[in-house]
Design an enzyme around this catalytic site. Structure first.
Site, PDB file in Angstrom:
ATOM      1  N   LEU A  26       0.844  -1.183   0.000  1.00  0.00           N
ATOM      2  CA  LEU A  26       0.000   0.000   0.000  1.00  0.00           C
ATOM      3  C   LEU A  26       0.883   1.237   0.000  1.00  0.00           C
ATOM      4  CD1 LEU A  26      -2.657  -1.131   2.628  1.00  0.00           C
ATOM      5  CD2 LEU A  26      -2.923  -1.116   0.179  1.00  0.00           C
ATOM      6  N   GLY A  27       1.677   1.444  -1.043  1.00  0.00           N
ATOM      7  CA  GLY A  27       2.445   2.689  -1.203  1.00  0.00           C
ATOM      8  C   GLY A  27       1.426   3.791  -1.271  1.00  0.00           C
ATOM      9  N   THR A  28       1.337   4.556  -0.209  1.00  0.00           N
ATOM     10  CA  THR A  28       0.059   5.103   0.185  1.00  0.00           C
ATOM     11  C   THR A  28       0.137   6.549   0.612  1.00  0.00           C
ATOM     12  OG1 THR A  28      -0.734   2.976   0.938  1.00  0.00           O
ATOM     13  CG2 THR A  28      -1.672   4.846   2.032  1.00  0.00           C
ATOM     14  N   SER A  29      -1.034   7.213   0.589  1.00  0.00           N
ATOM     15  CA  SER A  29      -1.210   8.452   1.330  1.00  0.00           C
ATOM     16  C   SER A  29      -2.418   8.273   2.240  1.00  0.00           C
ATOM     17  CB  SER A  29      -1.465   9.619   0.382  1.00  0.00           C
ATOM     18  OG  SER A  29      -0.398   9.739  -0.521  1.00  0.00           O
ATOM     19  N   GLY A  68       3.216   8.855   0.467  1.00  0.00           N
ATOM     20  CA  GLY A  68       2.764  10.153  -0.025  1.00  0.00           C
ATOM     21  C   GLY A  68       2.801  11.247   1.023  1.00  0.00           C
TER      22      GLY A  68
END
Lengths: 230, 345
Positions: free
Chosen positions: A28-31, A160
């Site tokens: 979940l490369g995420t913001s 993010g």
């Protein structure tokens, strides 16, 4: 991989393996973020799930309920964070049944932290716990990678979030009205999505107050300006 | 015959007897390993005969304690008898706290005065007093401390009094189910003050917004004083005033006269004095041995004990005892007068 799978101390210094995910593991490369406001808390997240460069899911729901008005934002390994959230959801429903009253956000945060800390070597999970309860109102807790527990007015997380520290610091106000808080979350996530390659898709939010949970959905087609049915 | 479940490798035959080192999992502390049916099965065999009969194969069932046809359990009733002979214990839940008191019967002049305490602290905010068999009470207290600790480990917050009462009620009840154990020979009174303040999660760092958390339910009070009494059967109720032991009838009669739930409810200091008076009153000078009065109290965080369970300070206890003795004397005088009236007639 040049330095093997674990951290090591060699002649040329300490090497820490930052690449904790297995090959092909869903990330979940995420913001993600959660904020307190006048009547409770708001959680927000983008919807991108990646396996390396490939977008495995463009409409992911990273906002997960663990009780009626206690939710969490998940970042890191999708598998790990789902598993942890499932355990906590079970524990909290058991708690509600045995004690006859709804759990507090603190109870949820304590259980999350215990799991994240006890299994810190095996998990890659960065979580933000946010909830509303009758006694404590809206609260935000952050549990980053090592399993520490931080109480915050608002929390941001995921890859993010690095792009929006300045934005949040400049625009954050305590005790905002609901609409102002929703706009704050939306504008912050828009920036994160704009700059972070691992974040994208739609913006999801959940507003938690005495009235319960209210879901928001904003699509990129209209530059996230129109609220859709979630 | 078919074994329903395989025995664990540790199920050596003959099995280790007796069972107290390996009690059924219902008795084990929450910190120990989870339930394991194979483990339970290792005590299927009867260690007196070493014969493996059909009954023994279903040993779990044979080890259950059966109810009598009229729905009673003698073991539990005998345990209640043990309690009825013990020194009187009482608990008072008042407006701003809880008082626990016990008539500690002094069995020998060689025992050190005011040593050998009978009221125990289970957690910072929780106290327990009991009537009946003291060793059983000590074990009850040990278990209660384990439960309080285990709650803190998972929830990072003190155990609410109601939850401790529930756990201990469940624990006592488990000892009414099996032939291999007997019920507790005590009735325990659990008093506690659940914090009215917002407590942090143990070990958390950081703050919320300086304006305070938004969306709290306004004017709602939380926490407060609580009192529970747990009987040998495992039955427990919440009380305003609780009494057990030898003098329970007299003590209950006195407790019923107090205003404990209403608007003009007793303050903590008044409750301490009433508790002392009731223990003195419940004591029968003619029949009973000498006794010491032991008292503890728990207030709110802005009260005299700052939310903690503590022994009542010596000065206050002695004052309460002085008043108690005085009221006994005046009662006697009243009785004498009545007698005089009768004589005149």
């Amino acid at each position: 991989m040049e330095f093997g799978n674990s951290g090591s101390l060699s002649e040329d210094g300490i090497h820490v393996d930052m690449d904790r995910l297995k090959k092909g593991e869903v990330n979940l490369g995420t913001s993600i973020m959660a904020v307190t406001f006048k009547d409770g808390v708001i959680l927000g997240a983008d919807s991108r799930t990646t396996t390396g460069a490939y977008i495995a899911n463009r409409v992911t729901d990273k906002l997960t309920p663990v009780h009626d008005t206690i939710w969490c934002c998940r970042s890191g390994s999708a598998a790990d964070t789902q598993a942890v959230a499932d355990i906590v959801q079970y524990q909290l429903s058991l708690f509600a049944m045995t004690s006859g009253k709804p759990p507090t956000t603190q109870t949820a945060a304590a259980i999350f932290q215990e799991i994240c800390y006890a299994n810190k070597d095996r998990l890659s999970a960065g979580l933000i716990i946010a909830g509303w309860d009758e006694r404590h109102g809206g609260q935000v807790y952050s549990i980053p990678l090592g399993g520490s527990l931080h109480k915050q007015s608002y929390a941001i997380g995921g890859s993010g979030s690095t792009y929006i520290y300045g934005f949040c610091d400049a625009n954050w106000k305590e005790g905002m009205e609901e609409q102002d808080a929703v706009n704050f979350v939306k504008e912050a996530l828009k920036e994160a999505i704009k700059w972070d390659g691992s974040s994208g898709g739609v913006i999801r939010m959940v507003v938690l107050t005495a009235k319960g949970a209210d879901r928001h959905l904003y699509l990129p087609d209209t530059d996230y300006s129109v609220r859709h049915d979630a | 015959m078919v074994r329903r479940r395989p025995l664990t490798p540790s199920s050596s035959f003959p099995p280790k007897a007796p069972c107290f080192h390996n009690p059924p999992s219902a008795f084990r502390t929450p910190n120990e390993s989870p339930h394991n049916l194979g483990y339970m099965m290792q005590r299927v065999t009867n260690h007196h005969t070493h014969k493996t009969t059909d009954v023994h194969r279903h040993g779990l069932r044979s080890r259950q304690l059966h109810l009598l046809p009229d729905g009673r359990n003698f073991q539990v009733e005998y345990a209640v008898k043990a309690v009825e002979n013990g020194g009187t214990s009482i608990g008072i839940r008042c407006k701003d706290g809880v008082v626990l008191a016990v008539e500690k019967v002094v069995g020998s002049k060689l025992l050190k005065h005011s040593a050998n305490k009978r009221i125990a602290t289970v957690d910072r905010h929780l106290g327990v007093v009991y009537s009946g068999m003291v060793p059983d009470g000590r074990h009850f207290v040990d278990r209660a401390r384990d439960e309080a600790r285990a709650w803190r480990d998972t929830n990072k917050t003190p155990i609410p009094t109601a939850d401790l009462a529930s756990r201990m009620g469940g624990y006592m009840q488990a000892y009414t189910l099996y032939q291999s154990v007997r019920p507790f020979g005590i009735t325990a009174i659990v008093g506690g003050f659940d914090s009215e303040l917002e407590l942090p999660v143990d070990g958390e760092v950081g703050y919320g917004p300086s304006v305070g958390a938004g969306g709290k339910a306004p004017d709602k009070k939380h926490g407060g004083p609580f009192l529970y009494m747990i009987e040998p059967s495992g039955l427990y109720w919440g009380y305003y005033g609780a009494a057990t032991g030898k003098g329970r009838q007299a003590a209950k009669a006195e407790l019923e006269k107090l205003d404990l739930g209403g608007a003009g409810a007793l303050t903590l200091e008044q409750a301490v004095k009433e508790a002392a008076r009731i223990i003195y009153l419940a004591h029968d000078d003619n029949k009973d041995k000498e006794f010491e009065l032991e008292m503890s109290w728990i207030s709110a965080s802005d009260g005299p004990t700052k939310g903690k369970h503590q022994e009542v300070p010596k000065a206050l206890r002695e004052e309460a005892e002085r008043l108690a003795k005085k009221s006994m004397e005046s009662d006697d005088e009243d009785d004498d007068k009545k007698d005089d009236d009768k004589m005149e007639e």
